[in-house]
Design a protein around this motif. Structure first.
Motif, short mmCIF file in Angstrom:
data_model
loop_
_atom_site.label_atom_id
_atom_site.label_comp_id
_atom_site.label_asym_id
_atom_site.label_seq_id
_atom_site.Cartn_x
_atom_site.Cartn_y
_atom_site.Cartn_z
N CYS A 10 28.50 64.63 50.91
CA CYS A 10 29.95 64.56 50.90
C CYS A 10 30.58 65.83 51.48
CB CYS A 10 30.46 64.40 49.46
SG CYS A 10 29.75 62.99 48.62
N THR A 16 35.47 61.72 47.84
CA THR A 16 34.45 60.66 47.76
C THR A 16 34.37 60.10 46.35
OG1 THR A 16 33.23 61.70 49.55
CG2 THR A 16 32.04 60.10 48.20
N GLU A 17 34.39 60.96 45.35
CA GLU A 17 34.37 60.49 43.96
C GLU A 17 35.60 59.64 43.67
OE1 GLU A 17 33.86 62.09 39.37
OE2 GLU A 17 34.60 63.50 40.88
N TYR A 20 35.28 56.02 45.27
CA TYR A 20 34.38 55.08 44.58
C TYR A 20 34.82 54.79 43.14
CZ TYR A 20 31.37 55.10 48.63
OH TYR A 20 30.88 54.95 49.89
N THR A 21 35.47 55.71 42.47
CA THR A 21 35.95 55.42 41.12
C THR A 21 37.20 54.54 41.17
OG1 THR A 21 37.15 57.52 41.01
CG2 THR A 21 34.95 57.47 40.04
N PHE A 24 36.03 51.00 43.48
CA PHE A 24 34.79 50.27 43.23
C PHE A 24 34.32 50.35 41.78
CE2 PHE A 24 35.04 50.98 47.73
CZ PHE A 24 34.72 49.73 48.23
N PHE A 26 33.47 52.81 39.71
CA PHE A 26 32.49 53.78 39.22
C PHE A 26 33.15 54.76 38.27
CE2 PHE A 26 30.33 52.13 42.86
CZ PHE A 26 28.98 52.27 42.57
N ASN A 44 28.33 52.46 37.96
CA ASN A 44 29.03 51.20 37.74
C ASN A 44 27.96 50.20 37.35
OD1 ASN A 44 30.31 48.74 37.82
ND2 ASN A 44 31.39 49.13 39.73
N LEU A 49 25.56 56.15 42.22
CA LEU A 49 25.72 56.93 43.43
C LEU A 49 25.54 58.39 43.05
CD1 LEU A 49 28.92 55.30 44.98
CD2 LEU A 49 26.52 54.88 45.62
N ASP A 118 34.25 55.04 54.11
CA ASP A 118 34.57 55.92 52.98
C ASP A 118 35.04 57.27 53.53
OD1 ASP A 118 32.39 57.68 53.36
OD2 ASP A 118 31.39 57.14 51.50
N VAL A 124 31.11 50.88 54.22
CA VAL A 124 30.98 50.16 52.96
C VAL A 124 31.35 48.70 53.22
CG1 VAL A 124 31.79 49.99 50.57
CG2 VAL A 124 31.60 52.24 51.66
#
Length: 145
Positions: A10, A16-17, A20-21, A24, A26, A44, A49, A118, A124
């Motif tokens: 990253c 990035t965190e 995805y949280t 998606f 996470f 998740n 990840l 991303d 993705v």
């Protein structure tokens, strides 16, 4: 044997965190100190990840379409959703679409897919309506063991 995780380098670990949280589902599961930073594990369900802080610029330009086609490169990571249009509407400008959405009704009724980028340029894939084939017969010579 069971699946463990995907490790992502990253440029901006926080971005990035958040990607995805937020989009998606996470959540942070663990942090591991390393040097002046930390490795983040996101979870998740049974999917993890691992986010590595990686200074500097990306080694290659951001991927396009459904991902890089070179051997040895991960083409994309993929997720399932119930409604691609709903996801894209919720994401708004955060959805950096690289391809699609495309319909694959000729293969499987109701199967649609879109590919996004991303914050680090990883492609993705997000699909709706995919399901496994009901019966597949594989001969021993097809397995390549």
């Amino acid at each position: 044997m069971r699946w463990a995780h995907v490790g992502l380098n990253c440029h901006d670990q926080c971005a990035t965190e958040e990607f995805y949280t937020r989009w998606f589902g996470f959540r942070r599961a663990r942090t591991v100190p390393v040097g002046d930073g930390e490795i983040l594990f996101l979870r998740n369900g049974d999917t993890h990840l691992e986010l590595f802080p990686t200074p500097g610029e990306p080694a290659a330009p951001s991927a396009t379409a459904d991902g890089p086609a070179q051997p040895g490169a991960v083409r994309h990571i993929a997720f399932q959703t119930d409604d691609i249009d709903e996801l894209l509407a919720a994401m708004g400008e955060a959805a950096h679409v690289t391809l699609g959405p495309l319909d694959f009704d000729d293969v499987l009724d109701g199967w649609r897919t879109v590919w996004l980028r991303d914050p680090d340029g990883v492609v993705v894939e997000v699909s709706q309506g995919y399901r496994d084939q009901e019966a597949i017969e594989i001969t021993e010579r097809e397995i390549h063991v």
